[in-house]
Design an enzyme around this catalytic site. Structure first.
Site, PDB file in Angstrom:
ATOM      1  N   GLN A  35       0.831  -1.205   0.000  1.00 13.16           N
ATOM      2  CA  GLN A  35       0.000   0.000   0.000  1.00 13.16           C
ATOM      3  C   GLN A  35       0.870   1.261   0.000  1.00 13.16           C
ATOM      4  OE1 GLN A  35      -2.233  -1.330   3.323  1.00 13.16           O
ATOM      5  NE2 GLN A  35      -0.465  -1.438   4.663  1.00 13.16           N
ATOM      6  N   ASP A  90      -0.531   0.183  13.554  1.00 15.71           N
ATOM      7  CA  ASP A  90      -0.122   1.415  14.259  1.00 15.71           C
ATOM      8  C   ASP A  90       0.074   1.166  15.757  1.00 15.71           C
ATOM      9  OD1 ASP A  90      -2.830   1.970  15.617  1.00 15.71           O
ATOM     10  OD2 ASP A  90      -3.384   1.819  13.514  1.00 15.71           O
ATOM     11  N   ASP A 110       0.133  -7.859  11.485  1.00 21.43           N
ATOM     12  CA  ASP A 110      -0.136  -6.921  10.390  1.00 21.43           C
ATOM     13  C   ASP A 110       0.662  -7.365   9.165  1.00 21.43           C
ATOM     14  OD1 ASP A 110      -1.284  -3.710  10.309  1.00 21.43           O
ATOM     15  OD2 ASP A 110      -0.067  -4.435   8.632  1.00 21.43           O
ATOM     16  N   ASP A 141       0.263 -12.176   6.614  1.00 22.24           N
ATOM     17  CA  ASP A 141      -1.135 -12.039   6.213  1.00 22.24           C
ATOM     18  C   ASP A 141      -2.020 -12.625   7.318  1.00 22.24           C
ATOM     19  OD1 ASP A 141      -3.607 -11.997   5.069  1.00 22.24           O
ATOM     20  OD2 ASP A 141      -3.078 -13.243   3.343  1.00 22.24           O
ATOM     21  N   ASP A 160      -8.565  -5.192  13.219  1.00 22.91           N
ATOM     22  CA  ASP A 160      -8.352  -3.741  13.111  1.00 22.91           C
ATOM     23  C   ASP A 160      -7.785  -3.503  11.716  1.00 22.91           C
ATOM     24  OD1 ASP A 160      -7.636  -1.100  13.342  1.00 22.91           O
ATOM     25  OD2 ASP A 160      -6.343  -1.368  15.089  1.00 22.91           O
ATOM     26  N   PRO A 167      -5.391  -5.896   0.425  1.00 20.61           N
ATOM     27  CA  PRO A 167      -5.111  -7.078   1.248  1.00 20.61           C
ATOM     28  C   PRO A 167      -6.159  -7.337   2.329  1.00 20.61           C
ATOM     29  CG  PRO A 167      -3.570  -5.273   1.769  1.00 20.61           C
ATOM     30  CD  PRO A 167      -4.352  -4.844   0.565  1.00 20.61           C
TER      31      PRO A 167
HETATM   32  N1  SAM Z   1      -8.470   1.980  11.991  1.00 20.23           N
HETATM   33  C1  SAM Z   1      -7.992   2.010  10.702  1.00 20.23           C
HETATM   34  C2  SAM Z   1      -9.056   2.318   9.688  1.00 20.23           C
HETATM   35  O1  SAM Z   1     -10.110   1.671   9.704  1.00 20.23           O
HETATM   36  O2  SAM Z   1      -8.852   3.229   8.924  1.00 20.23           O
HETATM   37  C3  SAM Z   1      -7.182   0.814  10.403  1.00 20.23           C
HETATM   38  C4  SAM Z   1      -5.848   0.980  11.044  1.00 20.23           C
HETATM   39  S1  SAM Z   1      -4.633  -0.220  10.822  1.00 20.23           S
HETATM   40  C5  SAM Z   1      -3.347   0.865  10.279  1.00 20.23           C
HETATM   41  C6  SAM Z   1      -5.069  -1.182   9.398  1.00 20.23           C
HETATM   42  C7  SAM Z   1      -3.995  -2.206   9.062  1.00 20.23           C
HETATM   43  O3  SAM Z   1      -4.573  -3.339   8.433  1.00 20.23           O
HETATM   44  C8  SAM Z   1      -2.897  -1.703   8.107  1.00 20.23           C
HETATM   45  O4  SAM Z   1      -1.715  -1.514   8.830  1.00 20.23           O
HETATM   46  C9  SAM Z   1      -2.777  -2.837   7.065  1.00 20.23           C
HETATM   47  O5  SAM Z   1      -1.435  -3.134   6.752  1.00 20.23           O
HETATM   48  C10 SAM Z   1      -3.472  -3.980   7.781  1.00 20.23           C
HETATM   49  N2  SAM Z   1      -3.970  -5.065   6.929  1.00 20.23           N
HETATM   50  C11 SAM Z   1      -4.710  -4.963   5.792  1.00 20.23           C
HETATM   51  N3  SAM Z   1      -4.945  -6.205   5.307  1.00 20.23           N
HETATM   52  C12 SAM Z   1      -4.358  -7.097   6.152  1.00 20.23           C
HETATM   53  C13 SAM Z   1      -4.255  -8.524   6.185  1.00 20.23           C
HETATM   54  N4  SAM Z   1      -4.801  -9.287   5.234  1.00 20.23           N
HETATM   55  N5  SAM Z   1      -3.567  -9.085   7.217  1.00 20.23           N
HETATM   56  C14 SAM Z   1      -3.008  -8.337   8.190  1.00 20.23           C
HETATM   57  N6  SAM Z   1      -3.072  -6.989   8.203  1.00 20.23           N
HETATM   58  C15 SAM Z   1      -3.739  -6.380   7.200  1.00 20.23           C
END
Ligand code: SAM
Length: 282
Positions: A35, A90, A110, A141, A160, A167
């Site tokens: 991303q 985060d 994450d 993943d 979260d 992804p």
């Molecule tokens: N609260 C936030 C929002 O809804 O805007 C989300 C915050 S957190 C930064 C979201 C995280 O989900 C990202 O760091 C992203 O890398 C992670 N993410 C996305 N798809 C994922 C997956 N398949 N497995 C693990 N983490 C994932």
């Protein structure tokens, strides 16, 4: 996303609306294998993290989301010892989870290590519990990780995640919730951020149906303010194997031995109240 005249703007196409923050400067930008991550310094909301053009969090208001993604589920489970956070790079949710002394292990999975490294750099207060011996940070993943988890080994799974694109798309599927169901113990609870109760009603309905078809007998959608997300109003949906999700450890919640800025016992009760238009929806 647009940046003009020192304003960062996130456009929400579904509702034909936009949210803007006045920014002082862009502090960082990079493309990871997963991303595009941007960090801004805003005039009034502190530091801002944006992924693929969508606001993830600001210094000013992230406490609403991180507290409501963690404390309602943790006070609902009778003894939350093993907690897994999928996404949440985060580390703000991890910090809240570790405030509970019952938690013996909290694993954050994450997919993108860069989110965590940038959070350590730009949001150090969210990462202050990362060195807690109960915390484990994995970069993988989350879909595969939950699939591989030992059956019945987890008490709470907190999803979260980013929005259901890229992804994160598979995290909103019945197949993923089935894997969560298998990985959770008998009192297990999964909680997933479920977007805006006003704009994303179809997503919430689909999520609840997917959780139900995965075997969870109980679903509960809670709502709370989140100024930087579309509509300023957000939700999380809990699903339980057998726990009645509207009852929680009220005494423990009332006497919580840690500081929060939004969550408390009365907020927990209020977050479960259903607006009339949700009743019509169900
Ligand atoms: N609260 C936030 C929002 O809804 O805007 C989300 C915050 S957190 C930064 C979201 C995280 O989900 C990202 O760091 C992203 O890398 C992670 N993410 C996305 N798809 C994922 C997956 N398949 N497995 C693990 N983490 C994932």
């Amino acid at each position: 996303m647009a940046l003009s005249n020192d304003w960062f703007t996130e456009i929400c196409t579904e509702s034909g609306s936009a949210f803007s923050l006045k920014v002082k400067e862009k502090l960082h930008q990079e493309e990871t294998p997963f991303q595009r991550i941007e960090i801004y310094e805003t005039n009034h909301f502190g530091t801002l993290m944006v992924i693929d053009g969508f606001i993830m969090l600001s210094d000013f208001d992230n406490f609403f989301y991180h507290e409501m993604m963690s404390h309602p589920a943790l006070f609902t489970h009778p003894n939350p010892e093993q907690v897994v956070i999928i996404g949440g790079g985060d580390c703000g949710t991890l910090r809240e989870v570790l405030k509970h002394k019952e938690v013996k292990r909290a694993i954050q999975v994450d997919i993108d290590e860069r989110v965590t490294r940038l959070s350590e750099q730009f949001f150090p207060e969210l990462c202050e519990a990362n060195s807690d011996p109960r915390a484990e940070l994995l970069f993988a993943d989350g879909i595969q990780w939950v699939k591989d988890a030992a059956p019945g080994s987890i008490d709470i799974i907190i999803v979260d995640s980013t929005d259901p694109v890229g992804p994160a798309k598979g995290l909103f599927s019945a197949a993923f919730y089935r894997d969560c169901f298998r990985a959770l113990g008998d009192d297990g609870i999964v909680v997933h951020q479920s977007e805006s109760p006003l704009i994303h009603q179809e997503l919430i309905r689909d999520m609840r149906n997917a959780m139900h078809s995965a075997g969870f007998t109980q679903q509960l959608t809670i709502n709370f303010p989140q100024p930087v997300y579309p509509s300023g109003w957000w939700s999380a949906t809990l699903a339980g194997k057998k726990e009645i999700l509207t009852t929680f450890r009220e005494q423990a919640s009332r006497n919580k031995p840690f500081v929060t800025r939004y969550y408390n016992h009365d907020i927990h009760l209020a977050a479960m109240a259903l607006p009339e238009f949700w009743r019509e929806r169900d």
